[in-house]
Design a protein around this motif. Structure first.
Motif, short mmCIF file in Angstrom:
data_model
loop_
_atom_site.label_atom_id
_atom_site.label_comp_id
_atom_site.label_asym_id
_atom_site.label_seq_id
_atom_site.Cartn_x
_atom_site.Cartn_y
_atom_site.Cartn_z
N THR A 127 12.10 12.52 -25.87
CA THR A 127 12.23 13.89 -25.00
C THR A 127 13.46 14.70 -25.83
O THR A 127 14.59 14.15 -26.05
CB THR A 127 12.70 13.36 -23.77
OG1 THR A 127 11.89 12.48 -23.21
CG2 THR A 127 12.85 14.88 -22.75
N PRO A 128 13.16 15.84 -26.32
CA PRO A 128 14.12 16.82 -26.63
C PRO A 128 15.33 16.76 -25.85
O PRO A 128 15.16 17.05 -24.52
CB PRO A 128 13.52 18.23 -26.69
CG PRO A 128 12.19 18.10 -26.25
CD PRO A 128 12.01 16.60 -25.73
N ILE B 44 6.48 9.31 -19.74
CA ILE B 44 7.58 10.43 -19.01
C ILE B 44 6.79 11.73 -18.74
O ILE B 44 6.92 11.93 -17.64
CB ILE B 44 8.55 10.43 -20.18
CG1 ILE B 44 9.49 9.31 -20.25
CG2 ILE B 44 9.50 11.59 -19.50
CD1 ILE B 44 10.56 9.46 -21.17
N THR C 135 6.59 12.35 -14.78
CA THR C 135 7.23 13.35 -14.33
C THR C 135 6.37 14.62 -13.63
O THR C 135 6.85 15.17 -12.52
CB THR C 135 8.03 13.96 -15.57
OG1 THR C 135 9.06 12.85 -16.09
CG2 THR C 135 9.22 14.94 -14.85
N GLY D 131 7.29 26.60 -18.95
CA GLY D 131 7.04 25.41 -20.25
C GLY D 131 6.03 24.79 -20.20
O GLY D 131 5.72 23.90 -20.43
N GLY E 3 4.54 22.85 -22.89
CA GLY E 3 5.49 21.62 -23.44
C GLY E 3 4.87 20.46 -22.88
O GLY E 3 3.79 19.99 -22.44
N GLY E 4 5.68 19.25 -23.30
CA GLY E 4 5.21 17.91 -23.04
C GLY E 4 4.99 17.72 -21.58
O GLY E 4 3.82 17.46 -21.11
N VAL E 5 5.95 18.03 -20.54
CA VAL E 5 5.73 17.87 -19.04
C VAL E 5 4.90 18.90 -18.61
O VAL E 5 3.95 18.72 -17.96
CB VAL E 5 7.06 17.86 -18.45
CG1 VAL E 5 6.70 17.70 -16.90
CG2 VAL E 5 7.93 16.86 -18.91
N ARG F 269 6.57 30.63 -24.35
CA ARG F 269 6.73 31.62 -25.23
C ARG F 269 5.34 32.18 -25.71
O ARG F 269 4.33 31.99 -25.09
CB ARG F 269 7.27 31.01 -26.54
CG ARG F 269 8.45 30.02 -26.57
CD ARG F 269 9.52 30.53 -27.25
NE ARG F 269 10.65 29.25 -27.00
CZ ARG F 269 11.92 29.67 -26.60
NH1 ARG F 269 12.22 31.03 -26.30
NH2 ARG F 269 12.59 28.70 -26.41
N VAL G 231 11.32 23.47 -15.91
CA VAL G 231 11.63 22.18 -16.97
C VAL G 231 12.65 22.71 -17.73
O VAL G 231 12.97 22.58 -18.72
CB VAL G 231 10.29 21.92 -17.95
CG1 VAL G 231 9.24 21.37 -17.38
CG2 VAL G 231 9.85 23.13 -18.81
N ILE H 217 13.31 19.51 -13.40
CA ILE H 217 13.58 18.33 -13.95
C ILE H 217 14.82 18.65 -15.02
O ILE H 217 15.29 17.73 -15.54
CB ILE H 217 12.64 17.84 -14.75
CG1 ILE H 217 11.76 18.85 -15.68
CG2 ILE H 217 11.27 17.27 -13.60
CD1 ILE H 217 10.81 18.17 -16.67
N PHE I 270 15.02 15.91 -9.83
CA PHE I 270 14.93 14.34 -9.68
C PHE I 270 14.68 13.85 -11.16
O PHE I 270 14.74 14.76 -12.12
CB PHE I 270 13.61 14.18 -8.84
CG PHE I 270 12.36 14.51 -9.81
CD1 PHE I 270 11.80 15.73 -9.90
CD2 PHE I 270 11.50 13.61 -10.36
CE1 PHE I 270 10.72 16.14 -10.60
CE2 PHE I 270 10.57 13.84 -11.03
CZ PHE I 270 9.95 15.20 -11.14
N VAL I 271 14.88 12.54 -11.43
CA VAL I 271 14.81 11.83 -12.49
C VAL I 271 13.45 10.93 -12.31
O VAL I 271 13.39 10.35 -11.39
CB VAL I 271 15.84 11.21 -12.86
CG1 VAL I 271 15.82 10.11 -14.30
CG2 VAL I 271 17.24 12.19 -13.05
N VAL I 272 12.62 11.11 -13.39
CA VAL I 272 11.46 10.44 -13.29
C VAL I 272 11.57 8.98 -13.14
O VAL I 272 12.60 8.37 -13.62
CB VAL I 272 10.59 10.56 -14.54
CG1 VAL I 272 11.22 10.35 -15.97
CG2 VAL I 272 9.08 10.02 -14.45
N ARG J 144 11.33 25.55 -34.10
CA ARG J 144 9.87 26.03 -33.31
C ARG J 144 9.29 24.59 -32.92
O ARG J 144 8.69 24.09 -33.92
CB ARG J 144 9.72 27.13 -34.09
CG ARG J 144 8.34 27.70 -33.29
CD ARG J 144 8.83 28.63 -31.97
NE ARG J 144 7.55 28.80 -31.15
CZ ARG J 144 7.05 27.95 -30.03
NH1 ARG J 144 7.84 26.69 -29.76
NH2 ARG J 144 6.16 28.33 -29.38
N ARG J 145 9.23 24.52 -31.67
CA ARG J 145 8.50 23.28 -31.62
C ARG J 145 6.80 23.53 -31.49
O ARG J 145 6.34 24.60 -31.09
CB ARG J 145 8.65 22.73 -29.95
CG ARG J 145 9.93 22.28 -30.08
CD ARG J 145 10.41 21.62 -28.62
NE ARG J 145 9.39 20.32 -28.80
CZ ARG J 145 8.57 20.09 -27.79
NH1 ARG J 145 8.10 21.08 -27.14
NH2 ARG J 145 7.66 19.13 -28.09
#
Ligand code: NAP
Length: 428
Positions: A156-157, A243, A247, A268, A271-273, A293, A328, A350, A366-368, A408-409
């Motif tokens: 996770t970044p 995750i 999440t 986001g 993104g991942g989540v 973005r 996020v 998160i 919260f935390v997953v 840049r992801r």
């Protein structure tokens, strides 16, 4: 079952029947008004009880021993793989592990005193440049742990800022530590008392926050953090799910109680989540507004968002009222989003504990949490095509530092491939 096994089983049954017959005979001899009873007493002066003891000693003893040896050999045969760090728990033996192309793959490569390749961090101030490929000891399987041969790992970044990366639960320094908290791989060893998994099983899941993680050839994980992985799901895809998937689910449904017909703003969204949250929210029948973005627009809309907002160019206030904000990003975007929550609605984040709240709504950070049942459900959605985690890039372990450091992801998750589908290490 071999002919040898069959013969041994028949032998054990026969000896058991013999033992029962012998006992019945002894009891009959001892209790019946036997015509030979007086004979014993007259000729040898033995009591019937004495004779019974002798008979039992000669007949029942060897038969009992035979049965004991039989059951002992059964027991030994059922014992699972004895792992390199000591006795493993009693778990059924798994079939040979096959890759998705039905080729057998090896499940254990290292011994107790071996070292393994891993990414470690030692210096908190060094940031991403402190991520180093190094040799670390093979992990120890504690109670209820599974040792997993890691095939693919996710990170996770920002996890280098998490306290658990640097210290254990008691707050003690635990460097050099191995980051990465998502994995997909194969169980190679079970700790004492571990249930629910077998050696050789494909699994995916989360590693504990305050223990060494998944950016390594092997990792020790609490078994409850893992779920079985079907043979037709690639490790690199499965590693993108734990995750992000949990999440997104917990944020949308456990905390914000999103339901059909409601409107959710997901920051986001590429993104991942966020990318998983968009798909889950759409499936439940919510109206989804995604943000990110400018480059993320097509991805977010492609995942099912009905509207997209470029956070650098568009005005957030144009969104209007929403039932749920899923954040996020944190900071200013989180703060400005609180005004969008309609009365009775929820802002769930998160990124950080919120400093402001919606006027007439809830704000939750919260935390997953690990959840094997939900992981299993998410994997099933993946198999049936209802959920598609975005794997933006797959890199070898040696390129972890540059994968963390990207300015840049790429959309979705970057996955670190540690071993190929045959279990062979990818080039370090
Ligand atoms: N509390 C928990 O349990 C929990 C669980 C998982 C993750 N997290 C945290 O949640 C955050 C997101 O995780 P993730 O895995 O989804 O990260 P991610 O894959 O980097 O996704 C974040 C997305 O938000 C975009 N974004 C970030 N800042 C932005 C801005 N100012 N304007 C527009 N777009 C922006 C990113 O775009 P760019 O890549 O272009 O910046 C990216 O597309 C991380 O900070 C992570 O540590 C917390």
């Amino acid at each position: 079952m071999s002919h040898f096994d069959n013969g041994r089983r028949i032998g054990r049954r026969a000896s058991f029947v013999l033992l029962v017959c012998a006992n019945v005979l002894m009891m009959a001899t001892a209790s019946a008004p036997s015509p030979i009873y007086p004979l014993y007493r007259e000729r040898w002066g033995f009591s019937v009880t004495m004779l019974t003891v002798i008979f039992a000693g000669y007949v029942a003893g060897p038969l009992g021993a035979l049965l004991t040896v039989g059951s002992l050999s059964d027991h030994l045969e059922e014992r699972p793989h004895l792992g390199p760090t000591g006795p493993a728990s009693r778990a059924p033996r798994a079939d040979p592990v096959l890759n998705p192309h039905n080729q057998p793959i090896s499940t254990n490569f290292l011994g107790k005193d071996s070292s393994m390749r891993a990414i470690t961090v030692r210096d908190r101030d060094a940031g991403v440049s402190g991520l180093t490929l190094t040799d670390m000891p093979y992990p120890h399987a504690a109670e209820n742990d599974a040792i997993v041969r890691v095939y693919a790992a996710g990170f996770t970044p920002g996890e280098l800022d998490w306290p658990g990366t640097w210290s254990d639960r008691a707050g003690r320094d635990r460097t050099p530590s191995i980051p990465g908290h998502e994995l997909s791989g194969v169980v190679v060893e079970l700790g004492y008392g571990t249930t629910g998994l077998t050696v050789g099983q494909r699994v995916f899941g989360l590693t504990d926050w305050t223990r060494n993680g998944s950016l390594a050839e092997y990792t020790a994980v609490e078994a409850r953090n893992l779920a079985p992985l079907a043979a037709d799901i690639d490790h690199t895809v499965a590693a993108a799910l734990p995750i992000s998937g949990l999440t997104a689910w917990q944020g949308l449904f456990d905390h914000a109680h999103l339901t059909t017909g409601q409107t959710v703003l997901i920051h986001g969204a590429a993104g991942g989540v966020g990318s998983i949250a968009v798909q889950l929210a759409r499936e439940v029948g919510a109206r989804v507004i995604g943000t990110g973005r400018a480059d993320d627009r097509d991805v977010a809309l492609g995942l099912g968002a009905q509207t997209f907002l470029d956070l650098d160019a568009d005005d957030l206030q144009h969104v209007g009222e929403v039932d749920v904000v899923f954040d996020v990003i944190g900071g200013d975007i989180l703060e400005r989003s609180t005004e969008l929550v309609r009365p009775g609605g929820t802002l769930v984040t998160i990124a950080m504990p919120p400093t402001v709240r919606p006027k007439d709504g809830r704000a939750i950070f919260f935390v997953v949490e690990p959840d094997r049942a939900r992981l299993t459900d998410l994997a099933q959605r993946l198999r049936t095509g209802r959920l598609n985690p975005i794997v933006g890039a797959v890199r070898p372990l040696s390129e972890t530092a540059s994968a963390f450091a990207r300015h840049r992801r790429t959309p979705g998750k970057t996955i670190i491939q540690v071993a190929d589908e045959q279990g062979m290490p990818t080039s370090f």
